[in-house]
Design a protein around this motif. Sequence first.
Motif, PDB file in Angstrom:
ATOM      1  N   SER A 144       0.833  -1.219   0.000  1.00  0.00           N
ATOM      2  CA  SER A 144       0.000   0.000   0.000  1.00  0.00           C
ATOM      3  C   SER A 144       0.863   1.263   0.000  1.00  0.00           C
ATOM      4  CB  SER A 144      -0.922   0.010   1.225  1.00  0.00           C
ATOM      5  OG  SER A 144      -1.833  -1.044   1.157  1.00  0.00           O
ATOM      6  N   SER A 145       1.932   1.255   0.797  1.00  0.00           N
ATOM      7  CA  SER A 145       2.832   2.415   0.860  1.00  0.00           C
ATOM      8  C   SER A 145       3.511   2.656  -0.476  1.00  0.00           C
ATOM      9  CB  SER A 145       3.884   2.221   1.946  1.00  0.00           C
ATOM     10  OG  SER A 145       3.274   2.179   3.214  1.00  0.00           O
ATOM     11  N   ASN A 146       3.909   1.583  -1.129  1.00  0.00           N
ATOM     12  CA  ASN A 146       4.557   1.712  -2.429  1.00  0.00           C
ATOM     13  C   ASN A 146       3.602   2.322  -3.446  1.00  0.00           C
ATOM     14  OD1 ASN A 146       5.036   0.244  -5.276  1.00  0.00           O
ATOM     15  ND2 ASN A 146       7.007   0.636  -4.291  1.00  0.00           N
ATOM     16  N   LEU A 147       2.371   1.830  -3.497  1.00  0.00           N
ATOM     17  CA  LEU A 147       1.401   2.366  -4.447  1.00  0.00           C
ATOM     18  C   LEU A 147       1.039   3.819  -4.116  1.00  0.00           C
ATOM     19  CD1 LEU A 147      -0.954  -0.700  -5.021  1.00  0.00           C
ATOM     20  CD2 LEU A 147       0.893   0.141  -6.469  1.00  0.00           C
ATOM     21  N   TYR A 148       0.923   4.141  -2.832  1.00  0.00           N
ATOM     22  CA  TYR A 148       0.637   5.512  -2.422  1.00  0.00           C
ATOM     23  C   TYR A 148       1.768   6.442  -2.868  1.00  0.00           C
ATOM     24  CZ  TYR A 148      -0.171   9.609   0.476  1.00  0.00           C
ATOM     25  OH  TYR A 148      -0.370  10.899   0.909  1.00  0.00           O
ATOM     26  N   ALA A 149       3.016   6.016  -2.622  1.00  0.00           N
ATOM     27  CA  ALA A 149       4.172   6.838  -3.013  1.00  0.00           C
ATOM     28  C   ALA A 149       4.208   7.048  -4.521  1.00  0.00           C
ATOM     29  CB  ALA A 149       5.461   6.177  -2.527  1.00  0.00           C
ATOM     30  N   CYS A 150       3.898   6.001  -5.272  1.00  0.00           N
ATOM     31  CA  CYS A 150       3.889   6.131  -6.734  1.00  0.00           C
ATOM     32  C   CYS A 150       2.770   7.061  -7.195  1.00  0.00           C
ATOM     33  CB  CYS A 150       3.763   4.757  -7.386  1.00  0.00           C
ATOM     34  SG  CYS A 150       5.254   3.755  -7.232  1.00  0.00           S
ATOM     35  N   SER A 151       1.609   6.975  -6.548  1.00  0.00           N
ATOM     36  CA  SER A 151       0.508   7.858  -6.954  1.00  0.00           C
ATOM     37  C   SER A 151       0.832   9.319  -6.639  1.00  0.00           C
ATOM     38  CB  SER A 151      -0.799   7.440  -6.281  1.00  0.00           C
ATOM     39  OG  SER A 151      -0.751   7.692  -4.896  1.00  0.00           O
ATOM     40  N   ALA A 207       8.837   6.039  -2.390  1.00  0.00           N
ATOM     41  CA  ALA A 207       8.712   4.781  -3.131  1.00  0.00           C
ATOM     42  C   ALA A 207       9.968   3.931  -2.977  1.00  0.00           C
ATOM     43  CB  ALA A 207       8.432   5.059  -4.603  1.00  0.00           C
ATOM     44  N   MET A 208      11.134   4.555  -3.067  1.00  0.00           N
ATOM     45  CA  MET A 208      12.387   3.803  -2.928  1.00  0.00           C
ATOM     46  C   MET A 208      12.562   3.279  -1.504  1.00  0.00           C
ATOM     47  SD  MET A 208      13.588   3.506  -5.904  1.00  0.00           S
ATOM     48  CE  MET A 208      15.078   2.661  -5.411  1.00  0.00           C
ATOM     49  N   GLY A 209      11.916   3.914  -0.541  1.00  0.00           N
ATOM     50  CA  GLY A 209      11.963   3.444   0.838  1.00  0.00           C
ATOM     51  C   GLY A 209      11.239   2.128   1.046  1.00  0.00           C
ATOM     52  N   THR A 210      10.423   1.709   0.074  1.00  0.00           N
ATOM     53  CA  THR A 210       9.717   0.432   0.170  1.00  0.00           C
ATOM     54  C   THR A 210      10.456  -0.691  -0.555  1.00  0.00           C
ATOM     55  OG1 THR A 210       8.373   0.815  -1.811  1.00  0.00           O
ATOM     56  CG2 THR A 210       7.482   1.606   0.301  1.00  0.00           C
ATOM     57  N   SER A 226      17.113  -0.167 -11.633  1.00  0.00           N
ATOM     58  CA  SER A 226      16.161  -0.061 -12.744  1.00  0.00           C
ATOM     59  C   SER A 226      14.804   0.457 -12.253  1.00  0.00           C
ATOM     60  CB  SER A 226      16.007  -1.398 -13.466  1.00  0.00           C
ATOM     61  OG  SER A 226      15.541  -2.399 -12.590  1.00  0.00           O
ATOM     62  N   SER A 227      14.421   0.097 -11.017  1.00  0.00           N
ATOM     63  CA  SER A 227      13.167   0.618 -10.456  1.00  0.00           C
ATOM     64  C   SER A 227      13.249   2.128 -10.279  1.00  0.00           C
ATOM     65  CB  SER A 227      12.873  -0.039  -9.106  1.00  0.00           C
ATOM     66  OG  SER A 227      12.635  -1.412  -9.261  1.00  0.00           O
ATOM     67  N   ARG A 228      14.367   2.612  -9.768  1.00  0.00           N
ATOM     68  CA  ARG A 228      14.553   4.054  -9.577  1.00  0.00           C
ATOM     69  C   ARG A 228      14.484   4.769 -10.934  1.00  0.00           C
ATOM     70  NH1 ARG A 228      19.220   3.981  -7.396  1.00  0.00           N
ATOM     71  NH2 ARG A 228      18.512   3.992  -5.252  1.00  0.00           N
ATOM     72  N   ASP A 229      15.177   4.232 -11.932  1.00  0.00           N
ATOM     73  CA  ASP A 229      15.175   4.847 -13.263  1.00  0.00           C
ATOM     74  C   ASP A 229      13.771   4.853 -13.870  1.00  0.00           C
ATOM     75  OD1 ASP A 229      17.898   5.181 -12.973  1.00  0.00           O
ATOM     76  OD2 ASP A 229      18.431   3.479 -14.256  1.00  0.00           O
ATOM     77  N   MET A 230      13.048   3.742 -13.737  1.00  0.00           N
ATOM     78  CA  MET A 230      11.709   3.648 -14.299  1.00  0.00           C
ATOM     79  C   MET A 230      10.769   4.643 -13.619  1.00  0.00           C
ATOM     80  SD  MET A 230       9.027   0.478 -14.330  1.00  0.00           S
ATOM     81  CE  MET A 230       8.851   0.591 -12.553  1.00  0.00           C
ATOM     82  N   MET A 231      10.862   4.729 -12.290  1.00  0.00           N
ATOM     83  CA  MET A 231       9.988   5.673 -11.575  1.00  0.00           C
ATOM     84  C   MET A 231      10.305   7.114 -11.951  1.00  0.00           C
ATOM     85  SD  MET A 231       9.202   4.066  -7.828  1.00  0.00           S
ATOM     86  CE  MET A 231      10.630   3.074  -7.493  1.00  0.00           C
ATOM     87  N   ARG A 232      11.574   7.450 -12.095  1.00  0.00           N
ATOM     88  CA  ARG A 232      11.935   8.809 -12.524  1.00  0.00           C
ATOM     89  C   ARG A 232      11.305   9.135 -13.871  1.00  0.00           C
ATOM     90  NH1 ARG A 232      18.206   8.531 -10.788  1.00  0.00           N
ATOM     91  NH2 ARG A 232      17.964   9.383  -8.701  1.00  0.00           N
ATOM     92  N   TYR A 233      11.389   8.177 -14.792  1.00  0.00           N
ATOM     93  CA  TYR A 233      10.831   8.365 -16.123  1.00  0.00           C
ATOM     94  C   TYR A 233       9.314   8.563 -16.049  1.00  0.00           C
ATOM     95  CZ  TYR A 233       9.543   7.488 -20.965  1.00  0.00           C
ATOM     96  OH  TYR A 233       9.019   7.604 -22.223  1.00  0.00           O
TER      97      TYR A 233
END
Length: 191
Positions: free
Chosen positions: A83-90, A97-100, A110-117
């Motif tokens: 839930s925290s991950n989805l909340y951070a992404c929203s 998000a990276m804290g999860t 790759s997760s960090r790069d994808m989220m930045r994009y």
Amino acid sequence: MNILRSHIFAFASAYFALTSGLSAQDLPGSPLPGKPTTTAPAGTGASTLPPSTDAPPPPGGKPKAEPAEVDPATAKELKDVISSNLYACSKRNLTMAMGTIHPESPTVDSSRDMMRYIFARLRLKYTLEKSEVIDVRGDEARIKVTQATQKISGNAAFRDNRVTIIHTLKRDGQKWKMFSSEAQSIQFFEY
């Protein structure tokens, strides 16, 4: 061209196997462990299989224990990470998000790069539809999640979808964090 090569290779392999007269027992190396399967003469339709209790133990010597019942507090902790991950992404909050995500995850960069994009180009709505803890074994847990993701705005192409994912979480100190994920299915929404 690769398809043609694969068909030729498959045909040549099958032809060799049929015409060589070799069977598995003729291959070099030591025999496989356990009792062999014996087959009744052709036409009788019966065969004898070794009992399942004769199976050798897995590497390490001990069979895996059945997963124990997950206590409600642990299940809540695991679901809260998702839930925290989805909340951070929203909220497009990269730090949250990276804290999860577990710092030793093979996908951390790759997760960090994808989220930045994504955060720079899209505003997405994430809806957690279902989460079910599959098992917890020591410091590792698996949770099955179904989530919907819909584009609210942005200048990048995105197809609204529903995805079912199995997340593996591992402990990082006292906290559970996402370590890896495997998509089980994806359904694109039709409008």
